[in-house]
Design an enzyme around this catalytic site. Structure first.
Site, mmCIF file in Angstrom:
data_model
loop_
_atom_site.group_PDB
_atom_site.id
_atom_site.type_symbol
_atom_site.label_atom_id
_atom_site.label_comp_id
_atom_site.label_asym_id
_atom_site.label_seq_id
_atom_site.Cartn_x
_atom_site.Cartn_y
_atom_site.Cartn_z
ATOM 1 N N TRP A 167 46.011 112.693 -36.960
ATOM 2 C CA TRP A 167 44.694 114.295 -36.386
ATOM 3 C C TRP A 167 44.544 115.292 -37.467
ATOM 4 O O TRP A 167 43.427 116.142 -37.198
ATOM 5 C CB TRP A 167 45.201 114.104 -34.972
ATOM 6 C CG TRP A 167 46.540 114.827 -34.589
ATOM 7 C CD1 TRP A 167 47.252 113.665 -34.400
ATOM 8 C CD2 TRP A 167 46.600 116.243 -34.689
ATOM 9 N NE1 TRP A 167 48.781 114.873 -34.468
ATOM 10 C CE2 TRP A 167 48.706 115.809 -34.489
ATOM 11 C CE3 TRP A 167 46.606 117.348 -35.570
ATOM 12 C CZ2 TRP A 167 49.391 117.354 -34.806
ATOM 13 C CZ3 TRP A 167 47.471 118.920 -35.220
ATOM 14 C CH2 TRP A 167 48.752 118.661 -35.234
ATOM 15 N N ASN A 168 45.457 115.964 -37.517
ATOM 16 C CA ASN A 168 45.357 117.462 -38.447
ATOM 17 C C ASN A 168 44.461 117.538 -39.676
ATOM 18 O O ASN A 168 43.530 118.740 -39.282
ATOM 19 C CB ASN A 168 46.792 118.004 -38.557
ATOM 20 C CG ASN A 168 47.375 117.696 -40.225
ATOM 21 O OD1 ASN A 168 46.858 115.979 -40.450
ATOM 22 N ND2 ASN A 168 47.984 118.181 -41.108
ATOM 23 N N ASP A 193 43.654 108.800 -36.664
ATOM 24 C CA ASP A 193 44.731 108.878 -35.396
ATOM 25 C C ASP A 193 43.794 109.208 -33.792
ATOM 26 O O ASP A 193 42.057 109.492 -34.250
ATOM 27 C CB ASP A 193 45.142 110.682 -35.162
ATOM 28 C CG ASP A 193 45.513 110.630 -34.587
ATOM 29 O OD1 ASP A 193 47.379 110.527 -35.019
ATOM 30 O OD2 ASP A 193 45.777 110.776 -32.930
ATOM 31 N N GLY A 242 51.392 110.940 -42.066
ATOM 32 C CA GLY A 242 51.621 111.106 -40.668
ATOM 33 C C GLY A 242 53.288 111.836 -40.555
ATOM 34 O O GLY A 242 53.911 111.958 -41.616
ATOM 35 N N GLU A 264 53.175 109.995 -47.116
ATOM 36 C CA GLU A 264 52.934 111.548 -47.264
ATOM 37 C C GLU A 264 53.381 112.018 -45.497
ATOM 38 O O GLU A 264 52.410 111.930 -44.687
ATOM 39 C CB GLU A 264 51.737 111.598 -47.151
ATOM 40 C CG GLU A 264 50.753 111.016 -48.460
ATOM 41 C CD GLU A 264 51.448 111.857 -49.732
ATOM 42 O OE1 GLU A 264 51.677 113.297 -49.890
ATOM 43 O OE2 GLU A 264 51.382 111.249 -50.898
ATOM 44 N N LEU A 265 54.816 113.066 -45.180
ATOM 45 C CA LEU A 265 54.915 112.472 -44.387
ATOM 46 C C LEU A 265 55.408 114.198 -44.290
ATOM 47 O O LEU A 265 54.782 115.429 -44.820
ATOM 48 C CB LEU A 265 56.338 112.040 -44.654
ATOM 49 C CG LEU A 265 56.357 110.602 -44.682
ATOM 50 C CD1 LEU A 265 57.697 110.031 -44.623
ATOM 51 C CD2 LEU A 265 55.073 110.036 -43.522
ATOM 52 N N CYS A 298 50.435 120.389 -43.300
ATOM 53 C CA CYS A 298 51.870 119.541 -44.086
ATOM 54 C C CYS A 298 52.298 120.238 -44.690
ATOM 55 O O CYS A 298 53.913 120.390 -44.876
ATOM 56 C CB CYS A 298 51.424 118.022 -44.272
ATOM 57 S SG CYS A 298 49.902 118.436 -44.940
HETATM 58 P P1 NAD Z 1 51.820 110.591 -36.436
HETATM 59 O O1 NAD Z 1 53.016 110.192 -37.237
HETATM 60 O O2 NAD Z 1 52.797 110.706 -35.018
HETATM 61 O O3 NAD Z 1 51.062 109.713 -36.499
HETATM 62 C C1 NAD Z 1 50.259 109.074 -37.822
HETATM 63 C C2 NAD Z 1 49.351 108.115 -37.618
HETATM 64 O O4 NAD Z 1 50.455 107.165 -37.467
HETATM 65 C C3 NAD Z 1 48.571 108.407 -36.720
HETATM 66 O O5 NAD Z 1 47.062 107.618 -36.900
HETATM 67 C C4 NAD Z 1 48.881 107.154 -35.357
HETATM 68 O O6 NAD Z 1 48.121 106.740 -34.663
HETATM 69 C C5 NAD Z 1 49.694 106.438 -36.435
HETATM 70 N N1 NAD Z 1 50.930 105.941 -36.259
HETATM 71 C C6 NAD Z 1 51.488 105.930 -34.462
HETATM 72 N N2 NAD Z 1 52.399 105.133 -34.703
HETATM 73 C C7 NAD Z 1 52.566 104.392 -35.474
HETATM 74 C C8 NAD Z 1 53.431 103.185 -35.554
HETATM 75 N N3 NAD Z 1 54.690 102.671 -35.223
HETATM 76 N N4 NAD Z 1 52.524 102.356 -36.800
HETATM 77 C C9 NAD Z 1 52.442 102.299 -37.930
HETATM 78 N N5 NAD Z 1 51.077 104.096 -37.536
HETATM 79 C C10 NAD Z 1 51.775 104.407 -36.537
HETATM 80 O O7 NAD Z 1 52.118 112.422 -36.734
HETATM 81 P P2 NAD Z 1 50.898 113.441 -36.262
HETATM 82 O O8 NAD Z 1 52.102 113.602 -35.445
HETATM 83 O O9 NAD Z 1 50.010 112.307 -35.503
HETATM 84 O O10 NAD Z 1 51.053 114.094 -37.687
HETATM 85 C C11 NAD Z 1 51.305 115.020 -37.717
HETATM 86 C C12 NAD Z 1 52.605 114.985 -39.169
HETATM 87 O O11 NAD Z 1 51.434 114.692 -39.713
HETATM 88 C C13 NAD Z 1 53.276 116.338 -39.149
HETATM 89 O O12 NAD Z 1 54.819 116.060 -39.716
HETATM 90 C C14 NAD Z 1 52.750 116.471 -41.224
HETATM 91 O O13 NAD Z 1 53.972 116.969 -40.851
HETATM 92 C C15 NAD Z 1 52.226 115.539 -41.466
HETATM 93 N N6 NAD Z 1 51.077 115.060 -42.345
HETATM 94 C C16 NAD Z 1 51.837 114.527 -43.086
HETATM 95 C C17 NAD Z 1 50.630 114.904 -44.859
HETATM 96 C C18 NAD Z 1 50.801 115.441 -45.893
HETATM 97 O O14 NAD Z 1 49.912 115.169 -47.413
HETATM 98 N N7 NAD Z 1 52.762 114.992 -46.052
HETATM 99 C C19 NAD Z 1 49.259 115.624 -44.298
HETATM 100 C C20 NAD Z 1 49.226 115.967 -43.571
HETATM 101 C C21 NAD Z 1 49.653 115.988 -42.105
#
Ligand code: NAD
Length: 531
Positions: A167-168, A193, A242, A264-265, A298
């Site tokens: 979502w960010n 998201d 995520g 990308e975490l 992130c």
């Molecule tokens: P999240 O992992 O909760 O959700 C990310 C996505 O995964 C959403 O679309 C969500 O619906 C989906 N999801 C949830 N459960 C799932 C499952 N079991 N299987 C598959 N998909 C599923 O992350 P968040 O809290 O929404 O986002 C923030 C995180 O993302 C932070 O840790 C941030 O650092 C990271 N992030 C990383 C980058 C990068 O480029 N490395 C960029 C942006 C955000």
């Protein structure tokens, strides 16, 4: 819907987005069910609209449509596909007011952060348009027996690429991964998201308007733990962005299905201020590094290590600058920092700060929620004296909170920076770029920026971007960002008929093998002598 909208504050704030438009976007999602998920505007905590909660069968249907549409898309020339992407980029720029309003409404972010995010789309489109033809072109490789055989590698699209985005940065992160996949000749199915689905749906609409064939860019909406796994079970590559926790589940499922994944975490990014840095420049630059998107980035710095010789002047300048930031939720360029995404994120930030204070931290700036500005707003916050074992020091807070720690010298700064299981982004501030690059070489991180927080790395779209350790696998951007969506295939051709020692050669085969061993040995000795 119209009756409801009259009572909503967000409809008065924008002329570019209407409830009817959001309903139309929602209707783009093909679903056999009737269940929906409510989406709200964080800046006001008001309902924005609703989206279908897709089922596993809906996801399967979307992938089937993408697979059918993909054949015709793949057989088009790269130039043809790139022309669609080019028109798409133009449309994104033309419709920027609508997209920026929508992005702000969905996320609560400040206008300037939204604008930064939107710039990413034309950058990626232009870049992958320029390298696309070369990336997918087949190439000659060395044959097994020079002269007698040849080898050629072709790069075919993997098929249907699944994208799961957070979502960010719902606009940039969907596009950064979709564009190279599409240029390479894949179809994509995007799962945004559930808090931020409308921007993704608006992008899919613009792709269709740009001439993108039906089915090539599908969007499925719904709960992550329903739609995500169903998607991974049917596609050919999963590009996930995520949290580290979800990333591990995605990797496990992709591994079970024997498909490739890029992840990308999260991060807990360090920023180092060396003893020769210009204090005022660093203090101003570090603000952007920490508080862009209210720290829900992130790549944002969460741990700052400052050489003790300039700790006090840096601290004072940085704290002053932080206090000068404006927190706001209006759909204009006036505010520096916007809202957090929701109550859960606000609680997480508050919990991290409260625990840090309990374990000895001092609040130098901020430290308070701002309900007077918006229900989920939180002040940009600077902490000192943070216990190195506190959650705020070890984990990703993902909010407008940063800790300041003095360090005796460069070596100690590097050691502290590397003391984390994450490795997404880092930043070094110094009066000498050469020194900055030397220090950068010793920081264990997928990206390191010198005299900048993250833009120098992120906007260098020709360079690979991604994390080491708990921050992920694989890379987006650069040639690496398109190579992950291509299946290399090798065609070896003999010009001299069948190779190998013929069966039935009996004891003569011993002499043939001996001849080959000796020829290989002589070749190796010759190469060593020439070296
Ligand atoms: P999240 O992992 O909760 O959700 C990310 C996505 O995964 C959403 O679309 C969500 O619906 C989906 N999801 C949830 N459960 C799932 C499952 N079991 N299987 C598959 N998909 C599923 O992350 P968040 O809290 O929404 O986002 C923030 C995180 O993302 C932070 O840790 C941030 O650092 C990271 N992030 C990383 C980058 C990068 O480029 N490395 C960029 C942006 C955000």
């Amino acid at each position: 819907m119209d009756q409801r909208s009259a009572t909503l504050a967000w409809t008065n704030a924008t002329n570019a987005v209407s409830p009817a438009q959001l309903d139309a976007l929602s209707e783009r999602v093909a679903t056999a069910g009737t269940e929906t998920i409510d989406v709200s505007a964080p800046a006001m905590d008001e309902p924005l609209g609703s989206i279908p909660a897709c089922s596993e069968a809906d996801v399967e249907g979307a992938v089937r449509r993408a697979r059918q549409a993909r054949s015709a898309w793949t057989t088009r020339s790269v130039a043809d596909r790139a022309a669609v992407i080019d028109r798409f980029a133009d449309l994104v720029l033309e419709r920027r007011t609508m997209l920026l309003d929508l992005l702000q409404l969905e996320t609560g972010k400040a206008r300037r952060t939204a604008a930064e995010e939107l710039l990413d789309v034309p950058l990626n489109c232009s870049y992958y348009r320029s390298i696309g033809p070369e990336a997918v072109a087949s190439e000659k490789r060395r044959g097994a027996l020079p002269g007698a055989t040849s080898a050629r590698v072709s790069y075919d699209p993997v098929g249907v690429v699944g994208l799961i985005s957070p979502w960010n940065y719902p606009l940039a992160l969907a596009v950064a991964d979709a564009i190279p996949a599409l240029i390479a000749g894949n179809a994509v199915v995007l799962k945004p998201d559930e808090k931020t689905p409308f921007v993704a749906l608006a992008l899919a609409t613009l792709f269709a308007e740009a001439g993108g064939p039906k089915g090539v860019f599908e969007v499925v909406t719904g709960e992550g733990d329903v739609v995500g796994p169903a998607l991974i079970d049917h596609i050919d590559h999963i590009a996930f962005t995520g949290s580290t926790e979800t990333g591990r589940a995605v990797a496990e499922r992709a591994g079970h299905n024997l498909i490739d994944c890029s992840l990308e975490l999260g991060g807990n990014n360090p920023l180092v201020v060396l003893d020769d840095a210009d204090v005022e420049t660093a203090a101003r630059g570090v603000l952007q590094a920490c508080f862009s998107n209210a720290g829900q980035l992130c790549l944002a710095a969460e741990r700052i290590y400052v050489d003790e010789s300039l700790y006090e002047p840096f601290r004072d300048a940085f704290v002053d600058a932080t206090r000068g930031l404006t927190v706001g939720t209006d759909l204009d360029y006036e505010s520096d920092v916007g809202s957090l995404i929701d109550g859960a994120q606000l609680n997480r930030v508050e919990d991290h700060v409260a625990e840090a204070i309990e374990t000895g931290a001092t609040v130098l700036a901020g430290g308070q929620r701002r309900p007077d500005v918006g229900p989920f707003c939180y002040e940009p916050t600077v902490l000192a004296d943070v216990d190195p074992d506190a959650t705020v020091a070890c984990e990703e807070t993902f909010g407008p909170v940063v800790s300041l720690t003095p360090v005796p010298d460069e070596a100690a700064a590097i050691e502290a920076a590397n003391d984390s299981p994450y490795g997404l982004n880092a930043s070094v501030w110094t009066g000498s770029r050469d020194r900055g690059r030397r220090v950068a070489d010793r920081i264990e991180s997928g990206t390191v920026c010198v005299n900048d927080g993250y833009i120098a790395g992120w906007a260098a779209v020709d360079g690979p971007m991604g994390g080491v350790g708990d921050s992920g696998l694989g890379r987006r951007h650069g040639p690496e960002g398109i190579a992950r969506y291509l299946e290399p295939r090798l065609i070896g051709t003999s010009r001299v008929g069948p190779l190998g020692v013929p069966s039935g050669a009996g004891s003569a085969s011993k002499w043939l093998f001996e001849g080959m061993f000796r020829a290989l040995g002589a070749g190796r000795r010759l190469r060593q002598w020439v070296r």
